[in-house]
Write an enzyme that holds these catalytic residues in place. Structure first.
Site, PDB file in Angstrom:
ATOM      1  N   SER A 190       6.650 -36.187  -7.998  1.00 55.07           N
ATOM      2  CA  SER A 190       6.326 -36.047  -6.576  1.00 55.07           C
ATOM      3  C   SER A 190       7.565 -35.571  -5.815  1.00 55.07           C
ATOM      4  O   SER A 190       8.113 -34.524  -6.156  1.00 55.07           O
ATOM      5  CB  SER A 190       5.791 -37.375  -6.034  1.00 55.07           C
ATOM      6  OG  SER A 190       5.232 -37.202  -4.765  1.00 55.07           O
ATOM      7  N   ASP A 401      -4.918 -34.314  -8.513  1.00 53.94           N
ATOM      8  CA  ASP A 401      -3.879 -34.849  -7.629  1.00 53.94           C
ATOM      9  C   ASP A 401      -4.395 -34.925  -6.195  1.00 53.94           C
ATOM     10  O   ASP A 401      -4.859 -33.926  -5.643  1.00 53.94           O
ATOM     11  CB  ASP A 401      -2.631 -33.962  -7.709  1.00 53.94           C
ATOM     12  CG  ASP A 401      -1.408 -34.613  -7.063  1.00 53.94           C
ATOM     13  OD1 ASP A 401      -1.544 -35.172  -5.951  1.00 53.94           O
ATOM     14  OD2 ASP A 401      -0.326 -34.552  -7.666  1.00 53.94           O
ATOM     15  N   HIS A 441      -2.253 -38.451  -8.642  1.00 51.75           N
ATOM     16  CA  HIS A 441      -0.873 -38.104  -8.287  1.00 51.75           C
ATOM     17  C   HIS A 441       0.126 -38.875  -9.164  1.00 51.75           C
ATOM     18  O   HIS A 441       0.286 -40.078  -8.988  1.00 51.75           O
ATOM     19  CB  HIS A 441      -0.638 -38.410  -6.804  1.00 51.75           C
ATOM     20  CG  HIS A 441       0.681 -37.910  -6.313  1.00 51.75           C
ATOM     21  ND1 HIS A 441       1.072 -36.596  -6.434  1.00 51.75           N
ATOM     22  CD2 HIS A 441       1.711 -38.546  -5.700  1.00 51.75           C
ATOM     23  CE1 HIS A 441       2.276 -36.455  -5.913  1.00 51.75           C
ATOM     24  NE2 HIS A 441       2.686 -37.613  -5.459  1.00 51.75           N
TER      25      HIS A 441
END
Ligand SMILES: *[C@@H]1O[C@H](CO)[C@@H](O)[C@H](O)[C@H]1NC(C)=O
Ligand SMILES: *[C@@H]1O[C@H](CO)[C@@H](O)[C@H](O)[C@H]1NC(C)=O
Ligand SMILES: *[C@@H]1O[C@H](CO)[C@@H](O)[C@H](O)[C@H]1NC(C)=O
Ligand SMILES: *[C@@H]1O[C@H](CO)[C@@H](O)[C@H](O)[C@H]1NC(C)=O
Ligand SMILES: *[C@@H]1O[C@H](CO)[C@@H](O)[C@H](O)[C@H]1NC(C)=O
Ligand SMILES: *[C@@H]1O[C@H](CO)[C@@H](O)[C@H](O)[C@H]1NC(C)=O
Ligand SMILES: *[C@@H]1O[C@H](CO)[C@@H](O)[C@H](O)[C@H]1NC(C)=O
Ligand SMILES: *[C@@H]1O[C@H](CO)[C@@H](O)[C@H](O)[C@H]1NC(C)=O
Ligand SMILES: *[C@@H]1O[C@H](CO)[C@@H](O)[C@H](O)[C@H]1NC(C)=O
Ligand SMILES: [Ca+2]
Length: 530
Positions: A190, A401, A441
């Site tokens: 991320s 995601d 995610h």
């Protein structure tokens, strides 16, 4: 016989003494270490020997980081420093030095817009014999408040914290063990994925290998894209607001009806969302259908959410959300309030605390991109300096995601390909991108999402080998020159290691696609990367 026995009786306590003596020596070496004396103007915050099995607690850690404790599974020396990065900013630095050290160094990254040390990644990597560092990235917690009118805190966040902990960490590792580290690695997802790419762009010598997961690339535009959903959905009190349950049931089910089978298997996973040209019109209410359907205004909202996001000048700001991610995305991006990270970024970095995030528009997107504070953008058209330095990068991205569309990482790969005038075979020499069907995610989801991409559940239950673990795959590539063509992800039954493996899946190297070739779809042999 009696001779043997007596020999054993001597040897066993002797071995016992040797190992306890080694542990004792390590413990003493740890407690007599003076890290602060070697690193800039830092001050020591922690120095402790941590025995395997210790559940460390962090009472001072910002509660929004939600990391009050961490189980440590190997003997190690824990060092904490406060390191100034300017006359008005500093970072909290952690260095974990395992007794059983492989000679490898590793830096960990951060997430969101934090401010949070990933203790689980420190525990995971030290358990695999890396000496590992982490930091709070220049501020504590999950907002950008302390970045307000302090560009030094922004600079720490954009790149300086990671570079600093890497430089300081390597130096301390060499001193502590009395020998130079062998190879340096990076692991992040991320925001951490972005930090990895940024490091390869700015400091090609920092890492021999980088794992960059679900990267928050094109960072200014990412914040704008995330901010763009609230003006589409409106508040949760508005007439046409689409609730979480409508997203999770009606819309998600329709998306699966239209797209799950395109890959040949109805398993709740869309292997390649690029092939899913979702038509929300199929859910339009008409005179015969008035429930379990969408009004024309709602259909338009859904269409916008799944469309690329364009700016005032007509240029793309960010690619579309990939269909399949809506169950999770409806909990944050489409929840009827300005997305917290975007709101914080605009308030404390782009504008000021009076900024009303409810009114986000394309003008704001243009301002943020033009400002590009500390050049945080992270959208390099070439990484050739990193390639020439011999560095290797493994990128992965979950195809469900809900926070950063995976289409953006495909866009980045293609952009790099054009910028470097490199075919996929050329890029393969130093950069490979693996798409992970059915992953949210960074972790979780209906797909085979466990492949060693981070600490805690992301690595539990799979061997530390190149086949099953992306970090081990990177180590093999860097140290042995053998790159992986695919990564095998593992899905545990109900996501519980105790319950055993449900299935494994091949995660293919972009632009190849996970393709069903027949047979039981839960078997690896039923899929190929084509
Ligand atoms: C350390 O602090 C001293 C005095 O406060 C300053 O002169 C020096 O530049 C600092 N060094 C570094 C590397 O920041
Ligand atoms: C560690 O301690 C905390 C309380 O301080 C507890 O909540 C947590 O479950 C413990 N973790 C383990 C793995 O024992
Ligand atoms: C962050 O929190 C730590 C305690 O965990 C504290 O020592 C440090 O000063 C804080 N840093 C900033 C920049 O507020
Ligand atoms: C802090 O450093 C900057 C240069 O980076 C300088 O312009 C400023 O005057 C310094 N402030 C103080 C209070 O020393
Ligand atoms: C040391 O670490 C290596 C690699 O992680 C591992 O294979 C080995 O079993 C460890 N040795 C001890 C004594 O823990
Ligand atoms: C709407 O959002 C507010 C917070 O913004 C929340 O307190 C409330 O429960 C939500 N209502 C519904 C129906 O989801
Ligand atoms: C729907 O019903 C309205 C009034 O009941 C009618 O005027 C309209 O023609 C109908 N539309 C369709 C497509 O049947
Ligand atoms: C190194 O590569 C060779 C073949 O290229 C392979 O046989 C060997 O197992 C690899 N070793 C490691 C540690 O990856
Ligand atoms: C797995 O989860 C499902 C639904 O939550 C439950 O019905 C089932 O009993 C669980 N399986 C096991 C083996 O615990
Ligand atoms: Ca499918």
């Amino acid at each position: 016989m009696s001779r043997r026995l007596s020999l054993g009786a001597i040897l066993i306590p002797c071995l016992f003494f040797t190992t306890t003596f080694a542990a004792y020596t390590f413990q003493r070496r740890c407690l007599s270490f003076t890290p602060e004396s070697y690193s800039y103007n830092s001050s020591r915050t922690v120095l402790e020997y941590v025995a395997a099995g210790t559940n460390l607690s962090f009472p001072d850690n910002d509660p929004t980081c939600a990391r009050p404790s961490q189980l440590v599974t190997v003997d190690l020396c824990r060092v904490g420093l406060s390191i100034p990065t300017s006359n008005r900013s500093s970072i909290s630095f952690e260095l974990w030095l395992p007794e059983n050290w492989s000679g490898r160094f590793l830096s960990t990254g951060n997430g969101g817009i934090d401010g949070c040390i990933k203790y689980e990644d420190l525990a995971y990597t030290t358990a695999n014999s890396f000496a590992a560092v982490g930091s709070n990235n220049g501020h504590n917690g999950t907002t950008a408040i302390t970045m307000y009118q302090n560009s030094d805190v922004v600079t720490d966040f954009a790149w300086r914290s990671l570079h600093t902990i890497t430089v300081v960490g390597k130096k301390l590792v060499n001193i502590f063990y009395g020998k130079a580290y062998d190879k340096a690695y990076y692991l992040g997802c991320s925001l951490g994925g972005r930090q990895g790419i940024k490091a390869s762009e700015m400091f090609p010598a920092d890492f021999d290998g980088i794992v960059a997961g679900s990267p928050a690339l094109d960072f200014n535009n990412l914040q704008s894209w995330r901010a763009s959903f609230y003006p589409i959905t409106g508040p949760n009190t508005s007439t046409n607001f689409i609730s979480e349950s409508v997203w999770s049931n009606l819309i998600h089910d329709e998306i699966l009806d239209q797209c799950d089978g395109l890959d040949g298997v109805m398993d709740g996973v869309i292997e390649d969302p690029n092939l899913c040209d979702f038509r929300p019109e199929a859910l339009l209410c008409d005179n015969d259908t008035v429930t379990n359907c969408l009004s024309s205004t709602q259909v338009e909202m859904v269409r916008k959410i799944f469309s690329p996001f364009y700016g005032l000048d007509g240029n793309l700001i960010y690619p579309a959300m990939q269909p399949g991610s809506e169950i999770m995305a409806s909990e944050n991006l489409y929840a009827g309030a300005p997305f917290s990270y975007s709101k914080s970024w605009f308030r404390y970095v782009v504008y000021n605390p009076t900024y009303n995030a409810d009114n986000f528009d394309l003008h704001d997107a243009a301002v943020a991109e033009a400002l590009n504070p500390s050049n945080i953008r992270t959208w390099p058209s070439t990484l050739s300096n990193y390639q020439y330095a011999g560095g290797k990068i493994l990128i992965y991205h979950g195809l469900q995601d809900n926070q950063i569309t995976s289409f953006d990482t495909e866009r980045f790969y293609d952009y790099l390909s054009r910028g470097m005038q490199a075919t996929s075979d050329d890029l393969d020499q130093f950069l490979r991108f693996f798409r992970v069907p059915g992953m949210f995610h960074c972790n979780s989801g209906p797909g085979a999402w466990v492949f060693g991409q981070g600490g805690a559940a992301s690595a539990a239950g799979v061997p530390f080998t190149a086949k099953y673990n992306v970090l081990a795959a990177l180590v093999q590539w860097v140290e042995n020159g053998t790159a992986v063509e695919e990564i095998i992800g593992t899905k545990f039954l109900n996501d519980s290691v105790k319950l055993g493996v449900a299935f494994e899946h091949r995660h293919c190297k972009y632009p190849l696609r996970s393709t069903y070739v027949g047979g039981n779809h839960e078997l690896l042999s039923s899929w190929e990367c084509l």
